[in-house]
Motif scaffolding. Structure first.
Motif, short mmCIF file in Angstrom:
data_model
loop_
_atom_site.label_atom_id
_atom_site.label_comp_id
_atom_site.label_asym_id
_atom_site.label_seq_id
_atom_site.Cartn_x
_atom_site.Cartn_y
_atom_site.Cartn_z
N HIS A 141 8.32 -54.45 67.59
CA HIS A 141 8.69 -52.79 67.73
C HIS A 141 7.66 -52.02 68.78
O HIS A 141 8.29 -51.49 69.63
N HIS B 113 8.82 -50.40 72.39
CA HIS B 113 8.88 -49.01 72.84
C HIS B 113 8.22 -48.99 74.28
O HIS B 113 8.36 -48.18 75.19
N CYS C 40 15.42 -47.25 70.99
CA CYS C 40 15.06 -47.75 69.56
C CYS C 40 15.54 -46.66 68.53
O CYS C 40 16.61 -46.79 67.73
N HIS C 41 14.67 -45.69 68.18
CA HIS C 41 15.02 -44.82 67.08
C HIS C 41 14.82 -43.50 67.86
O HIS C 41 14.14 -43.21 68.63
ZN LIG Z 1 11.03 -47.76 67.54
#
Ligand SMILES: [Zn+2]
Length: 74
Positions: A63, A67, A73-74
């Motif tokens: 993760h 980034h 991603c989110h």
């Molecule tokens: Zn993320």
């Protein structure tokens, strides 16, 4: 100018550098490139519909790298 110091046997104290032929190096370059592509896949696309491994374990493991490299991603 040659700064090599010769010993009594007439040999230099510096290591001999032998170039590696590209023909012998190419399989390792291809292998390393495939490993890099696999790593790039797991960092960049191992999520949701493109996921090879079920669950979020791989996604969470890479993760921070995701980034860092700017993948969405989110
Ligand atoms: Zn993320």
């Amino acid at each position: 100018m040659n700064d090599a110091v010769l010993d009594q046997a007439g040999q230099t104290d510096q290591p001999v550098i032998t170039p590696i032929p590209l023909r012998e190096l190419m399989p390792w370059i291809v292998f390393g490139g495939l490993l890099m592509l696999l790593a790039l896949y797991f960092v960049g696309a191992e999520e949701g519909a493109t996921s090879l491994i079920p669950g979020m374990y791989v996604h969470e493991f890479v993760h921070d790298g995701r980034h860092l490299l700017g993948f969405p991603c989110h």
